[in-house]
Design an enzyme around this catalytic site. Structure first.
Site, mmCIF file in Angstrom:
data_model
loop_
_atom_site.group_PDB
_atom_site.id
_atom_site.type_symbol
_atom_site.label_atom_id
_atom_site.label_comp_id
_atom_site.label_asym_id
_atom_site.label_seq_id
_atom_site.Cartn_x
_atom_site.Cartn_y
_atom_site.Cartn_z
ATOM 1 N N ALA A 152 -0.650 -8.818 29.061
ATOM 2 C CA ALA A 152 0.707 -9.099 28.613
ATOM 3 C C ALA A 152 0.656 -9.869 27.293
ATOM 4 C CB ALA A 152 1.452 -9.916 29.660
ATOM 5 N N LYS A 153 1.637 -9.610 26.449
ATOM 6 C CA LYS A 153 1.693 -10.283 25.143
ATOM 7 C C LYS A 153 2.650 -11.469 25.267
ATOM 8 C CE LYS A 153 1.990 -9.118 20.198
ATOM 9 N NZ LYS A 153 0.573 -9.328 19.846
ATOM 10 N N ILE A 154 2.089 -12.577 25.724
ATOM 11 C CA ILE A 154 2.850 -13.772 26.059
ATOM 12 C C ILE A 154 2.661 -14.831 24.972
ATOM 13 C CG2 ILE A 154 2.991 -15.672 27.730
ATOM 14 C CD1 ILE A 154 2.190 -13.616 29.882
ATOM 15 N N TYR A 158 -1.244 -17.466 22.555
ATOM 16 C CA TYR A 158 -1.650 -17.590 21.156
ATOM 17 C C TYR A 158 -1.978 -19.019 20.735
ATOM 18 C CZ TYR A 158 -0.891 -12.684 20.596
ATOM 19 O OH TYR A 158 -1.024 -11.320 20.717
#
Length: 301
Positions: A152-154, A158
Protein backbone atom coordinates in the site's frame (compact mmCIF):
# COMPACT_ATOMS: atom_id res chain seq x y z
CA UNK A 1 6.33 24.59 -6.45
CA UNK A 2 4.53 26.35 -9.25
CA UNK A 3 0.93 26.72 -8.15
CA UNK A 4 -2.15 26.26 -10.31
CA UNK A 5 -5.60 27.78 -10.03
CA UNK A 6 -7.66 25.04 -8.43
CA UNK A 7 -7.59 21.91 -6.27
CA UNK A 8 -10.35 19.29 -6.17
CA UNK A 9 -11.42 18.76 -2.54
CA UNK A 10 -14.23 16.35 -1.71
CA UNK A 11 -15.81 16.89 -5.12
CA UNK A 12 -15.53 20.68 -5.13
CA UNK A 13 -13.02 22.78 -7.07
CA UNK A 14 -11.43 25.29 -4.71
CA UNK A 15 -8.86 28.03 -5.32
CA UNK A 16 -5.34 26.78 -4.54
CA UNK A 17 -4.86 29.24 -1.66
CA UNK A 18 -8.17 28.28 -0.03
CA UNK A 19 -7.53 24.53 -0.06
CA UNK A 20 -6.62 24.21 3.60
CA UNK A 21 -7.36 21.90 6.50
CA UNK A 22 -7.34 22.07 10.30
CA UNK A 23 -4.07 21.73 12.24
CA UNK A 24 -5.64 18.91 14.27
CA UNK A 25 -6.36 16.83 11.18
CA UNK A 26 -5.83 13.20 12.19
CA UNK A 27 -3.53 12.23 9.31
CA UNK A 28 -1.26 15.21 10.00
CA UNK A 29 -0.54 13.73 13.43
CA UNK A 30 -0.37 10.00 12.69
CA UNK A 31 0.47 9.59 9.01
CA UNK A 32 -2.60 7.53 8.17
CA UNK A 33 -3.22 8.74 4.66
CA UNK A 34 -2.83 7.27 1.18
CA UNK A 35 -1.57 9.01 -1.91
CA UNK A 36 -0.55 8.60 -5.51
CA UNK A 37 1.85 10.35 -7.83
CA UNK A 38 0.60 10.47 -11.41
CA UNK A 39 2.22 12.16 -14.38
CA UNK A 40 0.58 13.49 -17.50
CA UNK A 41 2.48 14.32 -20.66
CA UNK A 42 2.17 16.50 -23.71
CA UNK A 43 1.37 14.43 -26.79
CA UNK A 44 0.28 15.12 -30.36
CA UNK A 45 -3.28 14.35 -29.22
CA UNK A 46 -3.18 16.68 -26.22
CA UNK A 47 -2.35 15.94 -22.58
CA UNK A 48 -2.29 12.23 -21.70
CA UNK A 49 -2.35 10.78 -18.18
CA UNK A 50 -0.07 7.78 -17.71
CA UNK A 51 -1.51 4.63 -16.12
CA UNK A 52 -4.47 6.52 -14.65
CA UNK A 53 -6.55 3.45 -13.88
CA UNK A 54 -3.78 1.54 -12.12
CA UNK A 55 -2.83 4.54 -10.00
CA UNK A 56 -6.43 5.13 -9.02
CA UNK A 57 -7.01 1.46 -8.20
CA UNK A 58 -4.00 1.55 -5.90
CA UNK A 59 -5.25 4.73 -4.22
CA UNK A 60 -8.53 2.98 -3.42
CA UNK A 61 -6.71 -0.14 -2.20
CA UNK A 62 -4.31 1.84 0.01
CA UNK A 63 -7.21 3.83 1.45
CA UNK A 64 -9.12 0.65 2.26
CA UNK A 65 -6.06 -0.78 4.02
CA UNK A 66 -6.38 2.15 6.42
CA UNK A 67 -10.12 1.61 6.88
CA UNK A 68 -11.16 4.45 4.59
CA UNK A 69 -14.25 3.81 2.49
CA UNK A 70 -14.10 6.58 -0.09
CA UNK A 71 -17.26 8.31 -1.23
CA UNK A 72 -16.12 8.09 -4.85
CA UNK A 73 -15.74 5.01 -7.03
CA UNK A 74 -12.96 4.22 -9.47
CA UNK A 75 -14.51 5.94 -12.47
CA UNK A 76 -15.45 9.05 -10.48
CA UNK A 77 -11.89 9.43 -9.19
CA UNK A 78 -10.47 8.93 -12.66
CA UNK A 79 -12.88 11.51 -14.06
CA UNK A 80 -11.91 13.94 -11.30
CA UNK A 81 -8.24 13.69 -12.26
CA UNK A 82 -9.08 14.29 -15.91
CA UNK A 83 -11.19 17.28 -14.90
CA UNK A 84 -8.29 18.72 -12.91
CA UNK A 85 -5.98 18.57 -15.93
CA UNK A 86 -8.63 20.37 -17.94
CA UNK A 87 -9.39 22.91 -15.21
CA UNK A 88 -5.80 24.03 -14.76
CA UNK A 89 -5.03 24.04 -18.47
CA UNK A 90 -1.66 22.28 -18.27
CA UNK A 91 -0.19 20.27 -21.13
CA UNK A 92 2.14 18.29 -18.85
CA UNK A 93 2.69 17.93 -15.14
CA UNK A 94 2.05 15.95 -11.99
CA UNK A 95 -1.18 14.88 -10.26
CA UNK A 96 -1.35 14.25 -6.52
CA UNK A 97 -4.46 12.46 -5.23
CA UNK A 98 -4.49 12.11 -1.43
CA UNK A 99 -7.02 10.47 0.87
CA UNK A 100 -6.81 11.26 4.56
CA UNK A 101 -8.60 11.33 7.87
CA UNK A 102 -9.78 14.82 8.69
CA UNK A 103 -10.51 16.77 11.87
CA UNK A 104 -12.88 15.55 14.59
CA UNK A 105 -11.26 13.18 17.07
CA UNK A 106 -7.57 12.95 18.02
CA UNK A 107 -6.28 9.56 19.10
CA UNK A 108 -4.36 6.79 17.40
CA UNK A 109 -7.58 5.19 16.21
CA UNK A 110 -8.98 7.09 13.26
CA UNK A 111 -12.53 5.97 13.94
CA UNK A 112 -14.98 8.83 13.98
CA UNK A 113 -12.95 11.14 11.79
CA UNK A 114 -14.23 12.30 8.41
CA UNK A 115 -12.61 10.82 5.31
CA UNK A 116 -11.40 13.45 2.90
CA UNK A 117 -9.80 13.36 -0.52
CA UNK A 118 -8.02 15.98 -2.58
CA UNK A 119 -6.61 16.03 -6.09
CA UNK A 120 -4.05 18.66 -7.07
CA UNK A 121 -1.87 19.10 -10.12
CA UNK A 122 0.99 21.34 -11.08
CA UNK A 123 3.90 21.59 -13.54
CA UNK A 124 6.82 19.38 -12.55
CA UNK A 125 10.03 18.67 -14.41
CA UNK A 126 12.70 16.10 -13.61
CA UNK A 127 12.65 14.81 -10.04
CA UNK A 128 16.37 13.96 -10.06
CA UNK A 129 17.77 16.58 -12.47
CA UNK A 130 20.88 14.65 -13.48
CA UNK A 131 21.74 12.55 -16.53
CA UNK A 132 23.06 9.88 -14.15
CA UNK A 133 22.96 9.69 -10.36
CA UNK A 134 25.41 8.65 -7.68
CA UNK A 135 23.66 6.87 -4.85
CA UNK A 136 24.55 5.66 -1.39
CA UNK A 137 23.16 2.89 0.79
CA UNK A 138 21.26 4.53 3.62
CA UNK A 139 21.93 3.70 7.25
CA UNK A 140 18.16 3.24 7.49
CA UNK A 141 16.44 0.14 6.17
CA UNK A 142 13.23 -0.27 4.22
CA UNK A 143 10.31 -0.82 6.56
CA UNK A 144 9.71 -4.51 7.24
CA UNK A 145 6.68 -6.20 5.62
CA UNK A 146 5.96 -7.72 9.03
CA UNK A 147 5.13 -4.28 10.43
CA UNK A 148 2.77 -2.88 7.79
CA UNK A 149 0.91 -3.57 4.55
CA UNK A 150 3.94 -3.17 2.33
CA UNK A 151 2.19 -2.94 -1.03
CA UNK A 152 0.00 0.00 0.00
CA UNK A 153 1.16 3.54 -0.74
CA UNK A 154 0.69 5.01 2.72
CA UNK A 155 1.94 8.44 3.79
CA UNK A 156 3.69 7.17 6.90
CA UNK A 157 5.81 4.73 4.89
CA UNK A 158 7.83 7.68 3.60
CA UNK A 159 9.38 8.66 6.92
CA UNK A 160 12.41 6.59 5.93
CA UNK A 161 12.69 8.61 2.75
CA UNK A 162 12.62 11.83 4.71
CA UNK A 163 15.34 10.58 7.05
CA UNK A 164 17.49 9.43 4.12
CA UNK A 165 17.09 12.81 2.43
CA UNK A 166 18.46 14.46 5.58
CA UNK A 167 21.26 11.89 5.57
CA UNK A 168 22.21 12.78 1.97
CA UNK A 169 22.12 16.55 2.48
CA UNK A 170 25.43 18.31 1.78
CA UNK A 171 26.97 15.15 0.34
CA UNK A 172 27.88 14.31 -3.25
CA UNK A 173 25.13 11.70 -3.45
CA UNK A 174 21.91 12.34 -5.33
CA UNK A 175 19.69 9.71 -3.73
CA UNK A 176 19.61 6.96 -1.11
CA UNK A 177 19.28 3.22 -1.61
CA UNK A 178 17.52 1.13 1.02
CA UNK A 179 18.37 -2.40 2.02
CA UNK A 180 15.59 -4.57 3.37
CA UNK A 181 15.26 -6.32 6.73
CA UNK A 182 17.45 -9.15 5.35
CA UNK A 183 20.13 -6.76 4.00
CA UNK A 184 19.20 -7.29 0.35
CA UNK A 185 18.50 -4.28 -1.85
CA UNK A 186 14.92 -3.07 -1.60
CA UNK A 187 14.47 0.25 -3.40
CA UNK A 188 15.39 3.91 -3.43
CA UNK A 189 13.82 6.56 -1.24
CA UNK A 190 11.02 6.91 -3.77
CA UNK A 191 12.04 4.64 -6.62
CA UNK A 192 12.23 1.00 -7.68
CA UNK A 193 15.63 -0.43 -8.57
CA UNK A 194 16.95 -2.40 -11.55
CA UNK A 195 20.32 -3.73 -12.65
CA UNK A 196 21.53 -5.19 -15.94
CA UNK A 197 24.08 -7.99 -16.24
CA UNK A 198 24.98 -9.60 -19.57
CA UNK A 199 21.91 -7.95 -21.14
CA UNK A 200 19.58 -9.59 -18.58
CA UNK A 201 17.52 -7.22 -16.44
CA UNK A 202 17.14 -7.92 -12.72
CA UNK A 203 14.94 -6.24 -10.13
CA UNK A 204 14.17 -7.02 -6.46
CA UNK A 205 11.24 -9.40 -6.10
CA UNK A 206 7.98 -8.32 -4.52
CA UNK A 207 7.10 -8.80 -0.89
CA UNK A 208 9.38 -6.21 0.68
CA UNK A 209 9.06 -3.28 -1.73
CA UNK A 210 6.34 -1.08 -3.15
CA UNK A 211 5.16 -2.80 -6.35
CA UNK A 212 5.62 0.28 -8.46
CA UNK A 213 3.35 0.93 -11.42
CA UNK A 214 6.27 2.25 -13.45
CA UNK A 215 8.26 -0.82 -12.40
CA UNK A 216 5.58 -3.11 -13.82
CA UNK A 217 5.42 -1.02 -16.97
CA UNK A 218 9.18 -1.26 -17.49
CA UNK A 219 9.07 -5.04 -17.05
CA UNK A 220 6.32 -5.31 -19.66
CA UNK A 221 8.15 -3.01 -22.08
CA UNK A 222 11.44 -4.88 -21.66
CA UNK A 223 9.86 -8.27 -22.20
CA UNK A 224 7.94 -6.99 -25.22
CA UNK A 225 11.24 -6.08 -26.86
CA UNK A 226 12.87 -9.39 -26.09
CA UNK A 227 14.74 -8.74 -22.87
CA UNK A 228 14.70 -11.30 -20.10
CA UNK A 229 13.61 -9.84 -16.76
CA UNK A 230 14.36 -11.69 -13.53
CA UNK A 231 12.75 -10.79 -10.20
CA UNK A 232 14.94 -12.02 -7.35
CA UNK A 233 16.85 -11.03 -4.26
CA UNK A 234 19.71 -8.68 -5.13
CA UNK A 235 22.65 -8.19 -2.80
CA UNK A 236 24.69 -5.01 -2.72
CA UNK A 237 27.69 -6.95 -4.05
CA UNK A 238 25.67 -8.21 -7.01
CA UNK A 239 24.46 -4.72 -7.79
CA UNK A 240 27.95 -3.23 -7.66
CA UNK A 241 29.16 -5.88 -10.10
CA UNK A 242 26.39 -5.09 -12.58
CA UNK A 243 26.95 -3.70 -16.07
CA UNK A 244 24.19 -1.11 -15.64
CA UNK A 245 21.72 0.09 -13.03
CA UNK A 246 18.74 2.41 -13.04
CA UNK A 247 15.85 3.71 -10.97
CA UNK A 248 12.22 3.79 -12.09
CA UNK A 249 9.19 5.61 -10.74
CA UNK A 250 6.51 8.12 -11.64
CA UNK A 251 8.68 10.98 -10.44
CA UNK A 252 12.11 9.79 -11.66
CA UNK A 253 10.74 8.01 -14.76
CA UNK A 254 13.89 6.08 -15.84
CA UNK A 255 17.05 7.45 -14.24
CA UNK A 256 20.44 5.80 -14.90
CA UNK A 257 22.70 5.13 -11.90
CA UNK A 258 26.40 5.93 -12.19
CA UNK A 259 27.68 4.56 -8.88
CA UNK A 260 26.61 2.84 -5.68
CA UNK A 261 28.64 3.61 -2.56
CA UNK A 262 31.38 5.06 -4.79
CA UNK A 263 31.64 1.86 -6.86
CA UNK A 264 31.22 2.73 -10.54
CA UNK A 265 28.56 0.74 -12.37
CA UNK A 266 29.72 -0.19 -15.86
CA UNK A 267 31.66 2.51 -17.69
CA UNK A 268 32.00 5.73 -15.71
CA UNK A 269 29.46 8.38 -16.69
CA UNK A 270 28.21 6.36 -19.67
CA UNK A 271 24.58 5.26 -19.82
CA UNK A 272 24.48 1.56 -20.66
CA UNK A 273 22.95 0.23 -23.86
CA UNK A 274 20.01 -1.52 -22.21
CA UNK A 275 19.25 1.37 -19.87
CA UNK A 276 19.40 3.85 -22.75
CA UNK A 277 16.95 1.74 -24.75
CA UNK A 278 14.55 1.36 -21.83
CA UNK A 279 14.76 5.07 -21.04
CA UNK A 280 14.08 6.16 -24.62
CA UNK A 281 11.32 3.63 -25.12
CA UNK A 282 9.61 4.70 -21.91
CA UNK A 283 9.82 8.33 -23.01
CA UNK A 284 8.23 7.41 -26.33
CA UNK A 285 5.48 5.47 -24.55
CA UNK A 286 4.44 8.24 -22.16
CA UNK A 287 4.48 10.83 -24.94
CA UNK A 288 2.23 8.72 -27.15
CA UNK A 289 4.92 7.94 -29.73
CA UNK A 290 4.74 4.15 -29.34
CA UNK A 291 1.68 2.54 -30.88
CA UNK A 292 2.17 -0.71 -28.93
CA UNK A 293 1.54 0.91 -25.56
CA UNK A 294 -1.14 3.54 -26.14
CA UNK A 295 -3.25 1.48 -23.70
CA UNK A 296 -1.29 3.09 -20.87
CA UNK A 297 -2.51 6.58 -21.74
CA UNK A 298 -5.74 8.40 -20.96
CA UNK A 299 -6.00 11.30 -23.38
CA UNK A 300 -7.56 14.48 -22.03
CA UNK A 301 -9.81 15.89 -24.70
Amino acid sequence: MQTTETIWHNGVLKPWEESTTHVLTHTLHYGGGAFEGVRFYKTDKGPAIFQLKKHTERLIYSSEVLGMELDYNLQELMDAQVSMVKANGLQAGYIRPLSFYGYKELGVSAKGNPIEIIIANWPWGKYLPHDMVDIKVSKYKRISPDTTVIDAKICGHYIGGILSAIEMEDTKYHEALFLDYDSNIAEGAGENFFIVKDKIIYTPSLGHILPGITRATIIEIAEHYGYKVVEQKITLELAQAADEAFFTGTAVEVTPISSIDDVTIGTANVVGEVTAFIKQTYDDVVHGRNEHFLKYLTFVG
